[in-house]
Each structure stands twice: as C-alpha cells, then as structure tokens.
Design a protein around this motif. Structure first.
Motif, PDB file in Angstrom:
ATOM      1  N   MET A 244       7.551 -28.013  48.293  1.00  0.00           N
ATOM      2  CA  MET A 244       7.661 -29.402  48.718  1.00  0.00           C
ATOM      3  C   MET A 244       7.172 -30.331  47.616  1.00  0.00           C
ATOM      4  O   MET A 244       6.135 -30.090  46.997  1.00  0.00           O
ATOM      5  N   VAL A 245       7.936 -31.392  47.359  1.00  0.00           N
ATOM      6  CA  VAL A 245       7.514 -32.429  46.413  1.00  0.00           C
ATOM      7  C   VAL A 245       7.505 -33.749  47.187  1.00  0.00           C
ATOM      8  O   VAL A 245       8.558 -34.271  47.555  1.00  0.00           O
ATOM      9  N   LYS A 246       6.320 -34.284  47.419  1.00  0.00           N
ATOM     10  CA  LYS A 246       6.180 -35.502  48.222  1.00  0.00           C
ATOM     11  C   LYS A 246       6.607 -36.727  47.421  1.00  0.00           C
ATOM     12  O   LYS A 246       6.598 -36.710  46.193  1.00  0.00           O
TER      13      LYS A 246
ATOM     14  N   VAL B 157      11.164 -31.939  64.029  1.00  0.00           N
ATOM     15  CA  VAL B 157      11.460 -31.521  62.654  1.00  0.00           C
ATOM     16  C   VAL B 157      12.869 -31.963  62.279  1.00  0.00           C
ATOM     17  O   VAL B 157      13.813 -31.779  63.054  1.00  0.00           O
ATOM     18  N   VAL B 158      13.007 -32.546  61.098  1.00  0.00           N
ATOM     19  CA  VAL B 158      14.333 -32.976  60.630  1.00  0.00           C
ATOM     20  C   VAL B 158      14.804 -32.173  59.416  1.00  0.00           C
ATOM     21  O   VAL B 158      15.955 -32.286  59.003  1.00  0.00           O
ATOM     22  N   ALA B 159      13.929 -31.364  58.825  1.00  0.00           N
ATOM     23  CA  ALA B 159      14.333 -30.518  57.697  1.00  0.00           C
ATOM     24  C   ALA B 159      13.384 -29.331  57.597  1.00  0.00           C
ATOM     25  O   ALA B 159      12.162 -29.497  57.599  1.00  0.00           O
ATOM     26  N   ARG B 160      13.966 -28.130  57.526  1.00  0.00           N
ATOM     27  CA  ARG B 160      13.198 -26.907  57.318  1.00  0.00           C
ATOM     28  C   ARG B 160      13.681 -26.220  56.046  1.00  0.00           C
ATOM     29  O   ARG B 160      14.795 -26.440  55.595  1.00  0.00           O
ATOM     30  N   LEU B 161      12.837 -25.359  55.531  1.00  0.00           N
ATOM     31  CA  LEU B 161      13.173 -24.619  54.324  1.00  0.00           C
ATOM     32  C   LEU B 161      14.456 -23.814  54.502  1.00  0.00           C
ATOM     33  O   LEU B 161      15.296 -23.746  53.608  1.00  0.00           O
ATOM     34  N   THR B 162      14.630 -23.227  55.672  1.00  0.00           N
ATOM     35  CA  THR B 162      15.760 -22.327  55.901  1.00  0.00           C
ATOM     36  C   THR B 162      17.025 -23.037  56.374  1.00  0.00           C
ATOM     37  O   THR B 162      18.057 -22.401  56.542  1.00  0.00           O
TER      38      THR B 162
ATOM     39  N   LEU C 197      18.374 -27.034  38.216  1.00  0.00           N
ATOM     40  CA  LEU C 197      17.395 -27.145  39.291  1.00  0.00           C
ATOM     41  C   LEU C 197      18.089 -27.698  40.528  1.00  0.00           C
ATOM     42  O   LEU C 197      18.708 -28.765  40.481  1.00  0.00           O
ATOM     43  N   LYS C 198      17.982 -26.968  41.646  1.00  0.00           N
ATOM     44  CA  LYS C 198      18.585 -27.400  42.899  1.00  0.00           C
ATOM     45  C   LYS C 198      17.497 -27.653  43.935  1.00  0.00           C
ATOM     46  O   LYS C 198      16.511 -26.924  44.003  1.00  0.00           O
ATOM     47  N   SER C 199      17.701 -28.703  44.756  1.00  0.00           N
ATOM     48  CA  SER C 199      16.743 -29.022  45.806  1.00  0.00           C
ATOM     49  C   SER C 199      17.484 -29.324  47.101  1.00  0.00           C
ATOM     50  O   SER C 199      18.718 -29.349  47.144  1.00  0.00           O
TER      51      SER C 199
ATOM     52  N   ASP D 239      11.149 -34.125  49.110  1.00  0.00           N
ATOM     53  CA  ASP D 239      12.232 -33.206  48.783  1.00  0.00           C
ATOM     54  C   ASP D 239      11.655 -31.792  48.710  1.00  0.00           C
ATOM     55  O   ASP D 239      10.446 -31.607  48.536  1.00  0.00           O
ATOM     56  N   ILE D 240      12.524 -30.785  48.850  1.00  0.00           N
ATOM     57  CA  ILE D 240      12.107 -29.392  48.751  1.00  0.00           C
ATOM     58  C   ILE D 240      12.866 -28.759  47.590  1.00  0.00           C
ATOM     59  O   ILE D 240      14.093 -28.608  47.645  1.00  0.00           O
ATOM     60  N   ALA D 241      12.145 -28.424  46.517  1.00  0.00           N
ATOM     61  CA  ALA D 241      12.760 -27.731  45.381  1.00  0.00           C
ATOM     62  C   ALA D 241      13.084 -26.312  45.820  1.00  0.00           C
ATOM     63  O   ALA D 241      12.203 -25.587  46.292  1.00  0.00           O
ATOM     64  N   ARG D 242      14.340 -25.909  45.679  1.00  0.00           N
ATOM     65  CA  ARG D 242      14.776 -24.654  46.263  1.00  0.00           C
ATOM     66  C   ARG D 242      15.011 -23.531  45.247  1.00  0.00           C
ATOM     67  O   ARG D 242      14.610 -22.393  45.471  1.00  0.00           O
TER      68      ARG D 242
END
Length: 270
Positions: free
Chosen positions: A192-194, A89-94, A225-227, A164-167
């Motif tokens: 998640m936005v692919k 894994v290279v990126a998690r939500l947290t 909007l932050k991601s 990208d992950i819209a946060r």
C-alpha cells in the motif's frame, strides 16, 4: 446538491490518512443526505481500502452502494433508517479491476424511504517513480532471502488524493539473464502507498549471482511497475557486471533510470 458539493469533508480528510472523494453536482441528487465520505487505506499482508460514510441525522437512508466506472457494484451496506454512519471495503489486494473502485469516476447510490440519490465520486491515485536503489545504497531494503539473490528498490511517490496498491514489476532482459536464461520475469510487491507518501518498494531476489563473467560490461533492462489504480510506468535501468577475473561476477546499478512511457489504461473513466 449545492451543500454536498461545497462540503469540506467531502473534498478531503482532516486526519491525513486519505483524501476524500470529489462529489459533483447532479440535478437528480438531494443535497443533504451525505455529510462526509473518506477513503481509509489499511496496509499489511492483505492491503485494502475502506469507504467511511457519515449521513445526515434525518436522511433515513437504509441502503448504500458503490458502482464503479465499469458499471459493476463494488460493495453495499444495509443499515437502519436511524443510523448515520456506515463503511465497507472498496478495494482489496485480490480484487479483479472490475470488482473494486476504479480510478476516476464512480457512483455512490443512497436509497431510503421515498429517496434515491446518485452522487458522482472520483477516486484519484498516481504513483510516480522517483529512483531505483541498489542493495548497498539503502538500509530499508530487506536482507537477501537466500545467498546470491539480492533485492533492488523502487522509490515511488503517490501524488494523487487516494491510496494505491503497488502490485507487480515485470522485468524484460534483466540482469538475471545469464543465470536463468529467462527474458521476462514477474515480481510480486503487494504494498500500500498512501496519498502524499513516498515508499521504497523492494523487488526481491532481483540481482541473481552469476558464476562468472568473461569481462566487465553493462546491460540495460526494461521494467514495468503495475499498481491497482495508477497507469503502468515503464522505465529502463542499466546494470554493471564487474569480473574479478576468476569465478565471481558482481552486478550493480549503473546510472539513473530513464522513464520510457506511462501507459494509459483508464478507458473505463471516460
């Protein structure tokens, strides 16, 4: 390194799940150890991005690590010298920004028997705001979580090569102001936005019911909007307040949004 830079698998993904990273030539790198690297996003309750590696059969690599643009190790894999595939894994939500792969430049480190290879890897995501949608304009928006709290939707497109992950959405002087006397509110999105896809991001409970308004009027709100990877996008949206002359005040979108600015935050990729 010429073979690596010219490998089509490293330039993109054939399955459409994600574009691959860009590997550029480095004088200290060998050309035949890494055959392909793809990033695959996983949506759900806890979105994440995994890197999948395919190594040459005779590479004898035993350690793989990814160093992000801040100089921090994101993750590593330990494998036997006979293995040719690995992932992590290279990126998690947290994840804090310092703990995940960064927008722009990163470094892949491959270590084996009498071998140490450093390969530059680029991660590129770009969320673009296409429209703001009211609760009566789309069937894709979720139903109100409770009476008097209706959602709006942000239609975004990821024009980058990777997920990208819209946060979060931060709203200043929003339409909820009369009801809650709050000038700034935060709304969690975590979606998640692919790459290459368009998605409607719901901002839940944004339109709060107001007991009454003395007259019809409009209000302009500023939202950001932050991601996880893209620069924040700040825009304004006008809202209309319609009074029935009694106790009800209907709030709705009025006109199109206007982009104010796209804040540059990628100092780590310089």
């Amino acid at each position: 390194m010429a073979a690596l830079a010219g490998c089509s698998n490293i330039g993109g993904s054939s399955n459409g799940t994600a574009g691959g990273p860009t590997a550029t030539q480095s004088p200290s790198s060998k050309s035949d150890v890494l055959k392909s690297l793809t990033f695959k996003p996983k949506s759900g309750v806890s979105p994440q991005v995994k890197a999948h590696f395919k190594l040459a059969e005779d590479s004898r690599i035993t350690r793989i690590a990814l160093i992000n643009g801040m100089g921090n190790e994101v993750n590593r894999a330990l494998i036997s010298a006979r293995e040719t595939v690995a992932s992590f894994v290279v990126a998690r939500l947290t994840d804090d920004p310092s703990e995940r792969i960064t927008q722009g430049k990163n470094t892949l480190v491959l270590i084996g028997e009498q071998t140490e290879v450093e390969i530059p890897v680029t991660y590129s995501a770009s969320l673009e705001l296409r429209d703001v949608v009211g609760p009566d304009d789309s069937t894709e928006l979720p139903p109100p979580e409770r009476d008097g709290r209706r959602p709006i939707g942000l239609l975004v497109e990821n024009t980058g090569q990777h997920a990208d992950i819209a946060r979060q959405v931060i709203s200043k002087d929003g339409p909820h102001l009369e009801a809650f006397d709050s000038k700034t509110s935060d709304y969690t999105i975590d979606m998640m936005v692919k790459p290459g896809s368009t998605k409607l991001l719901p901002v839940r409970t944004y339109l709060a019911e107001i007991f009454g308004c003395p007259e019809n009027h409009t209000r302009e709100a500023t939202l950001t909007l932050k991601s996880a990877f893209s620069d924040p996008v700040t825009f304004t949206q006008t809202f209309s307040y319609s009074s029935d002359g009694e106790n009800s005040c209907q709030i709705s979108l009025k006109g199109q949004q206007s982009i104010v600015e796209r804040t540059q935050t990628r100092a780590q990729t310089e």
